[in-house]
Write a protein that holds these residues in place. Structure first.
Motif, PDB file in Angstrom:
ATOM      1  N   TYR A 261      23.669  43.559  24.922  1.00  0.00           N
ATOM      2  CA  TYR A 261      24.839  44.346  24.525  1.00  0.00           C
ATOM      3  C   TYR A 261      25.829  43.546  23.678  1.00  0.00           C
ATOM      4  N   GLY A 262      25.581  42.261  23.497  1.00  0.00           N
ATOM      5  CA  GLY A 262      26.463  41.431  22.681  1.00  0.00           C
ATOM      6  C   GLY A 262      27.811  41.156  23.326  1.00  0.00           C
ATOM      7  N   LEU A 263      27.873  41.198  24.644  1.00  0.00           N
ATOM      8  CA  LEU A 263      29.135  40.973  25.361  1.00  0.00           C
ATOM      9  C   LEU A 263      29.208  39.528  25.832  1.00  0.00           C
ATOM     10  N   ASP A 264      30.409  38.947  25.767  1.00  0.00           N
ATOM     11  CA  ASP A 264      30.557  37.532  26.098  1.00  0.00           C
ATOM     12  C   ASP A 264      31.394  37.312  27.359  1.00  0.00           C
ATOM     13  N   SER A 265      31.796  36.069  27.558  1.00  0.00           N
ATOM     14  CA  SER A 265      32.520  35.695  28.778  1.00  0.00           C
ATOM     15  C   SER A 265      33.885  36.368  28.879  1.00  0.00           C
ATOM     16  N   MET A 266      34.515  36.667  27.774  1.00  0.00           N
ATOM     17  CA  MET A 266      35.793  37.391  27.833  1.00  0.00           C
ATOM     18  C   MET A 266      35.561  38.839  28.268  1.00  0.00           C
ATOM     19  N   ASP A 267      34.460  39.407  27.822  1.00  0.00           N
ATOM     20  CA  ASP A 267      34.129  40.782  28.207  1.00  0.00           C
ATOM     21  C   ASP A 267      33.878  40.901  29.707  1.00  0.00           C
ATOM     22  N   VAL A 268      33.239  39.884  30.291  1.00  0.00           N
ATOM     23  CA  VAL A 268      32.963  39.949  31.730  1.00  0.00           C
ATOM     24  C   VAL A 268      34.278  39.961  32.514  1.00  0.00           C
ATOM     25  N   LEU A 269      35.297  39.253  32.037  1.00  0.00           N
ATOM     26  CA  LEU A 269      36.584  39.244  32.735  1.00  0.00           C
ATOM     27  C   LEU A 269      37.247  40.621  32.703  1.00  0.00           C
ATOM     28  N   VAL A 270      37.111  41.309  31.591  1.00  0.00           N
ATOM     29  CA  VAL A 270      37.642  42.674  31.480  1.00  0.00           C
ATOM     30  C   VAL A 270      36.937  43.575  32.491  1.00  0.00           C
ATOM     31  N   PHE A 271      35.617  43.443  32.577  1.00  0.00           N
ATOM     32  CA  PHE A 271      34.848  44.299  33.490  1.00  0.00           C
ATOM     33  C   PHE A 271      35.154  43.974  34.949  1.00  0.00           C
TER      34      PHE A 271
ATOM     35  N   GLU B  76      25.334  53.780  40.543  1.00  0.00           N
ATOM     36  CA  GLU B  76      25.614  54.741  39.469  1.00  0.00           C
ATOM     37  C   GLU B  76      27.065  54.613  38.989  1.00  0.00           C
ATOM     38  N   LYS B  77      27.969  54.430  39.933  1.00  0.00           N
ATOM     39  CA  LYS B  77      29.392  54.294  39.606  1.00  0.00           C
ATOM     40  C   LYS B  77      29.641  53.044  38.754  1.00  0.00           C
ATOM     41  N   ILE B  78      28.976  51.942  39.086  1.00  0.00           N
ATOM     42  CA  ILE B  78      29.120  50.696  38.326  1.00  0.00           C
ATOM     43  C   ILE B  78      28.579  50.881  36.914  1.00  0.00           C
ATOM     44  N   LYS B  79      27.421  51.510  36.810  1.00  0.00           N
ATOM     45  CA  LYS B  79      26.826  51.743  35.493  1.00  0.00           C
ATOM     46  C   LYS B  79      27.728  52.641  34.646  1.00  0.00           C
ATOM     47  N   GLU B  80      28.253  53.689  35.238  1.00  0.00           N
ATOM     48  CA  GLU B  80      29.147  54.596  34.505  1.00  0.00           C
ATOM     49  C   GLU B  80      30.413  53.873  34.045  1.00  0.00           C
ATOM     50  N   LYS B  81      30.947  53.023  34.898  1.00  0.00           N
ATOM     51  CA  LYS B  81      32.150  52.260  34.550  1.00  0.00           C
ATOM     52  C   LYS B  81      31.855  51.300  33.398  1.00  0.00           C
TER      53      LYS B  81
ATOM     54  N   ILE C 135      29.599  51.624  31.026  1.00  0.00           N
ATOM     55  CA  ILE C 135      29.457  52.435  29.811  1.00  0.00           C
ATOM     56  C   ILE C 135      30.821  52.901  29.313  1.00  0.00           C
ATOM     57  N   GLU C 136      31.674  53.303  30.251  1.00  0.00           N
ATOM     58  CA  GLU C 136      33.021  53.776  29.897  1.00  0.00           C
ATOM     59  C   GLU C 136      33.878  52.650  29.306  1.00  0.00           C
ATOM     60  N   VAL C 137      33.897  51.494  29.964  1.00  0.00           N
ATOM     61  CA  VAL C 137      34.739  50.386  29.532  1.00  0.00           C
ATOM     62  C   VAL C 137      34.357  49.914  28.129  1.00  0.00           C
TER      63      VAL C 137
END
Length: 84
Positions: free
Chosen positions: A35-45, A3-8, A10-12
């Motif tokens: 969600y249209g997120l790419d490899s740069m987005d995964v680094l942010v997460f 749940e914490k990962i999912k909330e994070k 959604i928040e990010v």
């Protein structure tokens, strides 16, 4: 933890969805992501998860962060290796 990962997530990414709408095996990033997120987005997460869960890693396989279940598995493995 799930749940914490999912909330994070959604928040990010400032998404207008509920945590239960995030499927555990859906791709969060890359060409298969709804969600249209790419490899740069995964680094942010990954950086956000590092702060949230105190993760330490010297090398990183971004595939470990493509789904909620993969993320949980990565964190659990790391926590186990720290306690040994």
């Amino acid at each position: 933890m799930k749940e914490k990962i999912k909330e994070k997530f959604i928040e990010v990414y400032k998404m207008d969805i509920k945590p239960e709408e995030l499927l555990d095996d859906s791709y969060l990033f890359g060409p298969d992501s709804v969600y249209g997120l790419d490899s740069m987005d995964v680094l942010v997460f990954i950086n956000e998860l590092k702060k949230e869960f105190g993760l330490e890693y010297s090398t990183l396989d971004t595939d470990s962060f493509m789904t909620i279940n993969n993320i949980i598995s990565f964190i659990e493995k790391q926590k186990k290796s720290e306690s040994v």
